[in-house]
Design an enzyme around this catalytic site. Sequence first.
Site, PDB file in Angstrom:
ATOM      1  N   LYS A 121       7.334 -24.633 -46.492  1.00 34.82           N
ATOM      2  CA  LYS A 121       7.939 -23.924 -45.345  1.00 34.82           C
ATOM      3  C   LYS A 121       8.068 -22.447 -45.667  1.00 34.82           C
ATOM      4  CE  LYS A 121      12.335 -22.956 -47.026  1.00 34.82           C
ATOM      5  NZ  LYS A 121      12.276 -21.801 -47.881  1.00 34.82           N
TER       6      LYS A 121
ATOM      7  N   ASP B 188      17.510 -28.048 -48.124  1.00 35.22           N
ATOM      8  CA  ASP B 188      16.234 -27.932 -47.405  1.00 35.22           C
ATOM      9  C   ASP B 188      15.550 -29.271 -47.161  1.00 35.22           C
ATOM     10  OD1 ASP B 188      16.289 -25.213 -47.346  1.00 35.22           O
ATOM     11  OD2 ASP B 188      14.929 -24.925 -49.042  1.00 35.22           O
TER      12      ASP B 188
HETATM   13  P1  ATP Z   1      13.650 -23.662 -52.072  1.00 32.59           P
HETATM   14  O1  ATP Z   1      12.802 -22.824 -51.164  1.00 32.59           O
HETATM   15  O2  ATP Z   1      14.008 -25.023 -51.491  1.00 32.59           O
HETATM   16  O3  ATP Z   1      14.819 -22.932 -52.673  1.00 32.59           O
HETATM   17  P2  ATP Z   1      11.825 -23.211 -54.203  1.00 32.59           P
HETATM   18  O4  ATP Z   1      10.460 -23.161 -53.586  1.00 32.59           O
HETATM   19  O5  ATP Z   1      12.454 -21.879 -54.454  1.00 32.59           O
HETATM   20  O6  ATP Z   1      12.745 -24.102 -53.307  1.00 32.59           O
HETATM   21  P3  ATP Z   1      11.043 -25.314 -55.998  1.00 32.59           P
HETATM   22  O7  ATP Z   1       9.563 -25.156 -55.967  1.00 32.59           O
HETATM   23  O8  ATP Z   1      11.623 -26.460 -55.292  1.00 32.59           O
HETATM   24  O9  ATP Z   1      11.777 -23.966 -55.556  1.00 32.59           O
HETATM   25  O10 ATP Z   1      11.440 -25.340 -57.555  1.00 32.59           O
HETATM   26  C1  ATP Z   1      12.739 -25.092 -58.023  1.00 32.59           C
HETATM   27  C2  ATP Z   1      12.926 -25.843 -59.358  1.00 32.59           C
HETATM   28  O11 ATP Z   1      12.992 -27.241 -59.057  1.00 32.59           O
HETATM   29  C3  ATP Z   1      11.760 -25.688 -60.302  1.00 32.59           C
HETATM   30  O12 ATP Z   1      12.056 -24.706 -61.243  1.00 32.59           O
HETATM   31  C4  ATP Z   1      11.571 -27.061 -60.924  1.00 32.59           C
HETATM   32  O13 ATP Z   1      11.989 -27.111 -62.272  1.00 32.59           O
HETATM   33  C5  ATP Z   1      12.452 -28.008 -60.140  1.00 32.59           C
HETATM   34  N1  ATP Z   1      11.708 -29.147 -59.543  1.00 32.59           N
HETATM   35  C6  ATP Z   1      12.140 -30.414 -59.521  1.00 32.59           C
HETATM   36  N2  ATP Z   1      11.271 -31.218 -58.885  1.00 32.59           N
HETATM   37  C7  ATP Z   1      10.258 -30.447 -58.479  1.00 32.59           C
HETATM   38  C8  ATP Z   1       9.049 -30.711 -57.754  1.00 32.59           C
HETATM   39  N3  ATP Z   1       8.726 -31.939 -57.329  1.00 32.59           N
HETATM   40  N4  ATP Z   1       8.234 -29.666 -57.497  1.00 32.59           N
HETATM   41  C9  ATP Z   1       8.573 -28.413 -57.896  1.00 32.59           C
HETATM   42  N5  ATP Z   1       9.689 -28.120 -58.596  1.00 32.59           N
HETATM   43  C10 ATP Z   1      10.531 -29.122 -58.892  1.00 32.59           C
END
Ligand code: ATP
Length: 299
Positions: free
Chosen positions: A11, A138
């Site tokens: 997203k 989210d």
């Molecule tokens: P959001 O936009 O919801 O804040 P994000 O894109 O900033 O999310 P994610 O890619 O979800 O962040 O990653 C955040 C942390 O979550 C990573 O540093 C990772 O260690 C952990 N994590 C746990 N499960 C997953 C997964 N399936 N895919 C990616 N990261 C994961």
Amino acid sequence: MEIIKRKAYAKINLGLDITGRRADGYHYINTVMQTVDLYDVITLSALEEPDVIKIECSDPAVPAGDSNLAYRAARLVMDAHETGRGVLIKIEKNIPMAAGLAGGSTDAGAVIMGMNELFGLRMSQDEMDSIAVRLGADVAFCLRTGTWLGQGIGEELTPLPDAPSAWALIVNDGFEVSTKWVYTELDAAEIIDHPDIEALCDAIEKQDLRVMSAAMGNVLETVTIDRYPQINELKRKMTETGAIGALMSGSGPTVFGIYDSKAAAEDALRQFKEEAGDIPRRCFSVQFVRNLQKGVLDD
Ligand code: ATP
């Protein structure tokens, strides 16, 4: 059915404002979220051993054990339902991590929906939502596609009409920004400039892509751009390549630009790739995904 394959879509936030803070430190937000056609592929298969959850991920940087959000989603589903089997979760990771694109949340959402199908659990939307919110703000959005208004801590969802069709160029330059750091800094900062989320929703309602793009805003840029001027630089370059609006997504550092044609977005994509130099840049030209596009892969 023994194998389920799903697209777990990323997203972007077309708008993000902070409206207050809960006693427990969570922030009240007002955000417009948009599904885009960049996705991880989640494959679920049933295992004979009851209760066992195994994760295999194409990216070794993603945690493979019980800290993976997909693992935690599967555990919550199994706690609530007697499946009599275990599950193998394969994640083909395409969404940049810790990037503001909800990569972990969307994997968790795909696991909830996929296990519902795989084991014929007949969970209602309400039940899936209640599992989702225990995993993160989210995740409930990630059980849906299209354009949604998120309020509360992001989990109170109201459907909006699909945003006018557009292409987004998504650029991630490989550096990480801690979400916790962003919110802590924001608490200390004086927010002068709040995005006008109502104007953004109004433009979406009227299907006016230009007004929508002009109304986009993310209050978290208040702190990230100061510390990471690269974010502003990326936005500037996007405008130079013809973007009609450019913004940081979520808590960053990913930046996206909105283009009114596929050709314009792909041309910009090529330029961003060519100019990457030593930067570990990942960029994608994607279309908006509409509401009720299911994300089930046939093969
Ligand atoms: P959001 O936009 O919801 O804040 P994000 O894109 O900033 O999310 P994610 O890619 O979800 O962040 O990653 C955040 C942390 O979550 C990573 O540093 C990772 O260690 C952990 N994590 C746990 N499960 C997953 C997964 N399936 N895919 C990616 N990261 C994961």
